[in-house]
Design a protein around this motif. Structure first.
Motif, PDB file in Angstrom:
ATOM      1  N   ALA A  18      -7.887 -90.966-107.339  1.00  0.00           N
ATOM      2  CA  ALA A  18      -9.261 -91.318-106.986  1.00  0.00           C
ATOM      3  C   ALA A  18      -9.845 -92.411-107.888  1.00  0.00           C
ATOM      4  O   ALA A  18     -10.493 -93.341-107.398  1.00  0.00           O
ATOM      5  N   ALA A  19      -9.639 -92.329-109.187  1.00  0.00           N
ATOM      6  CA  ALA A  19     -10.184 -93.338-110.104  1.00  0.00           C
ATOM      7  C   ALA A  19      -9.556 -94.699-109.849  1.00  0.00           C
ATOM      8  O   ALA A  19     -10.243 -95.729-109.832  1.00  0.00           O
ATOM      9  N   HIS A  20      -8.261 -94.729-109.625  1.00  0.00           N
ATOM     10  CA  HIS A  20      -7.569 -95.986-109.325  1.00  0.00           C
ATOM     11  C   HIS A  20      -8.059 -96.557-107.999  1.00  0.00           C
ATOM     12  O   HIS A  20      -8.311 -97.765-107.883  1.00  0.00           O
ATOM     13  N   ALA A  21      -8.213 -95.693-106.997  1.00  0.00           N
ATOM     14  CA  ALA A  21      -8.685 -96.137-105.681  1.00  0.00           C
ATOM     15  C   ALA A  21     -10.075 -96.750-105.779  1.00  0.00           C
ATOM     16  O   ALA A  21     -10.353 -97.776-105.155  1.00  0.00           O
ATOM     17  N   GLU A  22     -10.943 -96.150-106.573  1.00  0.00           N
ATOM     18  CA  GLU A  22     -12.301 -96.682-106.731  1.00  0.00           C
ATOM     19  C   GLU A  22     -12.272 -98.063-107.387  1.00  0.00           C
ATOM     20  O   GLU A  22     -12.949 -98.985-106.931  1.00  0.00           O
ATOM     21  N   ARG A  23     -11.495 -98.213-108.445  1.00  0.00           N
ATOM     22  CA  ARG A  23     -11.377 -99.528-109.102  1.00  0.00           C
ATOM     23  C   ARG A  23     -10.845-100.577-108.134  1.00  0.00           C
ATOM     24  O   ARG A  23     -11.355-101.690-108.051  1.00  0.00           O
ATOM     25  N   LEU A  24      -9.807-100.213-107.388  1.00  0.00           N
ATOM     26  CA  LEU A  24      -9.189-101.122-106.430  1.00  0.00           C
ATOM     27  C   LEU A  24     -10.182-101.536-105.341  1.00  0.00           C
ATOM     28  O   LEU A  24     -10.281-102.711-104.986  1.00  0.00           O
ATOM     29  N   ALA A  25     -10.937-100.579-104.841  1.00  0.00           N
ATOM     30  CA  ALA A  25     -11.922-100.872-103.788  1.00  0.00           C
ATOM     31  C   ALA A  25     -12.980-101.841-104.297  1.00  0.00           C
ATOM     32  O   ALA A  25     -13.366-102.785-103.591  1.00  0.00           O
ATOM     33  N   ARG A  26     -13.444-101.645-105.519  1.00  0.00           N
ATOM     34  CA  ARG A  26     -14.454-102.558-106.078  1.00  0.00           C
ATOM     35  C   ARG A  26     -13.865-103.956-106.280  1.00  0.00           C
ATOM     36  O   ARG A  26     -14.527-104.960-106.023  1.00  0.00           O
ATOM     37  N   GLU A  27     -12.611-104.025-106.727  1.00  0.00           N
ATOM     38  CA  GLU A  27     -11.948-105.324-106.888  1.00  0.00           C
ATOM     39  C   GLU A  27     -11.824-106.035-105.546  1.00  0.00           C
ATOM     40  O   GLU A  27     -11.863-107.263-105.486  1.00  0.00           O
ATOM     41  N   ARG A  28     -11.665-105.280-104.482  1.00  0.00           N
ATOM     42  CA  ARG A  28     -11.505-105.850-103.141  1.00  0.00           C
ATOM     43  C   ARG A  28     -12.837-106.165-102.465  1.00  0.00           C
ATOM     44  O   ARG A  28     -12.856-106.614-101.336  1.00  0.00           O
ATOM     45  N   GLY A  29     -13.950-105.918-103.159  1.00  0.00           N
ATOM     46  CA  GLY A  29     -15.238-106.366-102.665  1.00  0.00           C
ATOM     47  C   GLY A  29     -16.173-105.322-102.087  1.00  0.00           C
ATOM     48  O   GLY A  29     -17.242-105.668-101.592  1.00  0.00           O
ATOM     49  N   TRP A  30     -15.818-104.038-102.148  1.00  0.00           N
ATOM     50  CA  TRP A  30     -16.739-103.006-101.664  1.00  0.00           C
ATOM     51  C   TRP A  30     -17.899-102.894-102.647  1.00  0.00           C
ATOM     52  O   TRP A  30     -17.692-102.726-103.840  1.00  0.00           O
ATOM     53  N   SER A  31     -19.125-102.995-102.138  1.00  0.00           N
ATOM     54  CA  SER A  31     -20.291-102.952-103.023  1.00  0.00           C
ATOM     55  C   SER A  31     -20.608-101.532-103.483  1.00  0.00           C
ATOM     56  O   SER A  31     -21.129-101.328-104.566  1.00  0.00           O
ATOM     57  N   THR A  32     -20.276-100.540-102.654  1.00  0.00           N
ATOM     58  CA  THR A  32     -20.505 -99.140-102.990  1.00  0.00           C
ATOM     59  C   THR A  32     -19.259 -98.344-102.650  1.00  0.00           C
ATOM     60  O   THR A  32     -18.695 -98.501-101.569  1.00  0.00           O
ATOM     61  N   VAL A  33     -18.825 -97.509-103.594  1.00  0.00           N
ATOM     62  CA  VAL A  33     -17.691 -96.614-103.358  1.00  0.00           C
ATOM     63  C   VAL A  33     -18.185 -95.211-103.663  1.00  0.00           C
ATOM     64  O   VAL A  33     -18.700 -94.949-104.745  1.00  0.00           O
TER      65      VAL A  33
END
Length: 66
Positions: A18-33
């Motif tokens: 989950a922590a890795h997925a959140e970091r990855l999502a933010r790097e890919r441009g998601w403004s809110t995770v």
């Protein structure tokens, strides 16, 4: 903040820590995770740029936009 929603498939996060997925999502441009426990009660309004994770045992079990 980008005017376009990330062109990213939420299914690609399933199974990740989950922590890795959140970091990855933010790097890919998601403004809110948002990480949620299974069965969590949530509002159903669609939020542009938000990625939701259902997290079980520290891993993403389900992911969806909005």
């Amino acid at each position: 903040m980008s005017v376009n929603e990330p062109q990213d498939n939420p299914d690609g996060y399933v199974g990740l820590d989950a922590a890795h997925a959140e970091r990855l999502a933010r790097e890919r441009g998601w403004s809110t995770v948002r990480s949620l426990a299974p069965g969590a009660i949530i509002t159903m309004e669609y939020r542009f740029g938000r990625l939701n994770f259902e997290v079980r045992d520290g891993r993403v079990a389900r992911a969806w936009k909005g």
